[in-house]
Design a protein around this motif. Sequence first.
Motif, PDB file in Angstrom:
ATOM      1  N   VAL A 182      40.368  43.224  52.147  1.00 59.65           N
ATOM      2  CA  VAL A 182      40.395  41.887  51.554  1.00 59.65           C
ATOM      3  C   VAL A 182      40.141  41.957  50.056  1.00 59.65           C
ATOM      4  CG1 VAL A 182      39.198  39.654  51.476  1.00 59.65           C
ATOM      5  CG2 VAL A 182      39.774  40.683  53.675  1.00 59.65           C
ATOM      6  N   ALA A 183      39.211  42.802  49.646  1.00 61.92           N
ATOM      7  CA  ALA A 183      38.891  42.911  48.215  1.00 61.92           C
ATOM      8  C   ALA A 183      40.072  43.471  47.429  1.00 61.92           C
ATOM      9  CB  ALA A 183      37.658  43.783  48.019  1.00 61.92           C
ATOM     10  N   VAL A 184      40.711  44.514  47.944  1.00 64.15           N
ATOM     11  CA  VAL A 184      41.865  45.103  47.239  1.00 64.15           C
ATOM     12  C   VAL A 184      43.029  44.122  47.228  1.00 64.15           C
ATOM     13  CG1 VAL A 184      43.561  46.967  47.251  1.00 64.15           C
ATOM     14  CG2 VAL A 184      41.166  47.466  47.726  1.00 64.15           C
ATOM     15  N   ALA A 185      43.249  43.409  48.352  1.00 64.08           N
ATOM     16  CA  ALA A 185      44.321  42.418  48.411  1.00 64.08           C
ATOM     17  C   ALA A 185      44.065  41.281  47.436  1.00 64.08           C
ATOM     18  CB  ALA A 185      44.448  41.867  49.831  1.00 64.08           C
ATOM     19  N   SER A 186      42.811  40.941  47.235  1.00 66.66           N
ATOM     20  CA  SER A 186      42.460  39.872  46.305  1.00 66.66           C
ATOM     21  C   SER A 186      42.664  40.295  44.862  1.00 66.66           C
ATOM     22  CB  SER A 186      41.000  39.453  46.524  1.00 66.66           C
ATOM     23  OG  SER A 186      40.563  38.569  45.529  1.00 66.66           O
ATOM     24  N   GLU A 187      42.223  41.496  44.532  1.00 70.63           N
ATOM     25  CA  GLU A 187      42.284  41.976  43.152  1.00 70.63           C
ATOM     26  C   GLU A 187      43.607  42.668  42.820  1.00 70.63           C
ATOM     27  OE1 GLU A 187      40.012  41.141  41.143  1.00 70.63           O
ATOM     28  OE2 GLU A 187      38.413  40.527  42.500  1.00 70.63           O
ATOM     29  N   LEU A 188      44.316  43.124  43.876  1.00 68.28           N
ATOM     30  CA  LEU A 188      45.526  43.942  43.694  1.00 68.28           C
ATOM     31  C   LEU A 188      45.236  45.142  42.800  1.00 68.28           C
ATOM     32  CD1 LEU A 188      48.365  41.267  43.429  1.00 68.28           C
ATOM     33  CD2 LEU A 188      47.689  42.665  45.405  1.00 68.28           C
ATOM     34  N   SER A 189      44.041  45.672  43.002  1.00 67.38           N
ATOM     35  CA  SER A 189      43.597  46.838  42.232  1.00 67.38           C
ATOM     36  C   SER A 189      42.455  47.501  42.981  1.00 67.38           C
ATOM     37  CB  SER A 189      43.134  46.413  40.832  1.00 67.38           C
ATOM     38  OG  SER A 189      42.404  47.455  40.208  1.00 67.38           O
ATOM     39  N   VAL A 190      42.595  48.773  43.301  1.00 65.55           N
ATOM     40  CA  VAL A 190      41.514  49.497  43.967  1.00 65.55           C
ATOM     41  C   VAL A 190      40.313  49.610  43.037  1.00 65.55           C
ATOM     42  CG1 VAL A 190      40.835  51.694  45.003  1.00 65.55           C
ATOM     43  CG2 VAL A 190      43.115  50.756  45.444  1.00 65.55           C
ATOM     44  N   THR A 191      40.578  49.817  41.763  1.00 64.94           N
ATOM     45  CA  THR A 191      39.492  49.950  40.782  1.00 64.94           C
ATOM     46  C   THR A 191      38.667  48.685  40.699  1.00 64.94           C
ATOM     47  OG1 THR A 191      40.818  51.492  39.473  1.00 64.94           O
ATOM     48  CG2 THR A 191      38.950  50.444  38.380  1.00 64.94           C
ATOM     49  N   GLU A 192      39.333  47.526  40.562  1.00 69.28           N
ATOM     50  CA  GLU A 192      38.607  46.262  40.463  1.00 69.28           C
ATOM     51  C   GLU A 192      37.910  45.919  41.764  1.00 69.28           C
ATOM     52  OE1 GLU A 192      38.065  44.503  37.752  1.00 69.28           O
ATOM     53  OE2 GLU A 192      39.116  46.097  36.689  1.00 69.28           O
TER      54      GLU A 192
END
Length: 306
Positions: free
Chosen positions: A10-20
């Motif tokens: 969910v976090a990566v899908a939200s940010e569209l960035s693994v780093t963020e």
Amino acid sequence: METRLLEYFVAVASELSVTEAARRLYAAQSTVSAGLRSLEAELGVQLLRRTTQNVQLTTAGEELLANTQQIIDAVERLRTLASETASGQRGRLTLGTFTGQDLVHDLPAALRVFRTRHPHIDLRLVLSERGSTGFAEDLVRGRLDVAFFALAPPPELDVVKLLEAPFVALVEPSHPLAADTVVSLAQLAPEPWIDSPAGYGHRVGVEHALAEHRLRRQVVAEVADLLAIPKYVATGMGVAVVPDIIDSSGCVKLAIAEPMTPWIVNLATRQNAAERPAVAALIDVLLSHRLPTTASAQQAHGTPSR
């Protein structure tokens, strides 16, 4: 299946960035990447398409994202109930607020009452550079629990109305329009304007009204603090259209000839978030600490409306 793997997704899908996403989760980037691979292997489907440049949801990822968030919410509700049974409410809530908060209620007093009643729940207050527009995304993505919201809510949000106020025009006393009692948007449009930044609920309402009448304008100054706009108008820098609950000292206040949808401030949550006892308790406290200026405003009762 581990819940944390769903939270990574969910976090990566939200940010569209693994780093963020890793920064948001306070986790190592390698840990998040490994967790995503483990989740995809367990589900037998690719959820994200990752390159060195960007991250995109696959079709399967888009279809599973909403259900994944619901699972996380359900687990969180279970944890909350278990925590309450053992030792009372615990956790952290994030509240989205705005600089004109004093128009709605005494927020410090409200949060003091909440902390007294729920000492094990930490509170975090945040602002958005994009106003209510930014809050809508943050609520849907799970970055906020509750927010003060001044836009028509998208279907993903539940809202409870706090305040409704009509719009009025402000001009400085020596302005040619100051001798009138009513002014049209067409008369105001050619003037220089003072307004909130793009995305703020107040500005979205004004721009919608102008667009309905096919009017254009020039905003010469953007002021994030809604309460400060009349001070800029009073200098002669420009005109403004604001909710009719703001102190307009130093300005002449005029009625607007065209019908305009009033400025409405809601408390907003993601759908069904108020089922969490801590969120419901925060909403109750905020509603009970409205200032007298909001007493006559229409308010939804019981279950928040969508």
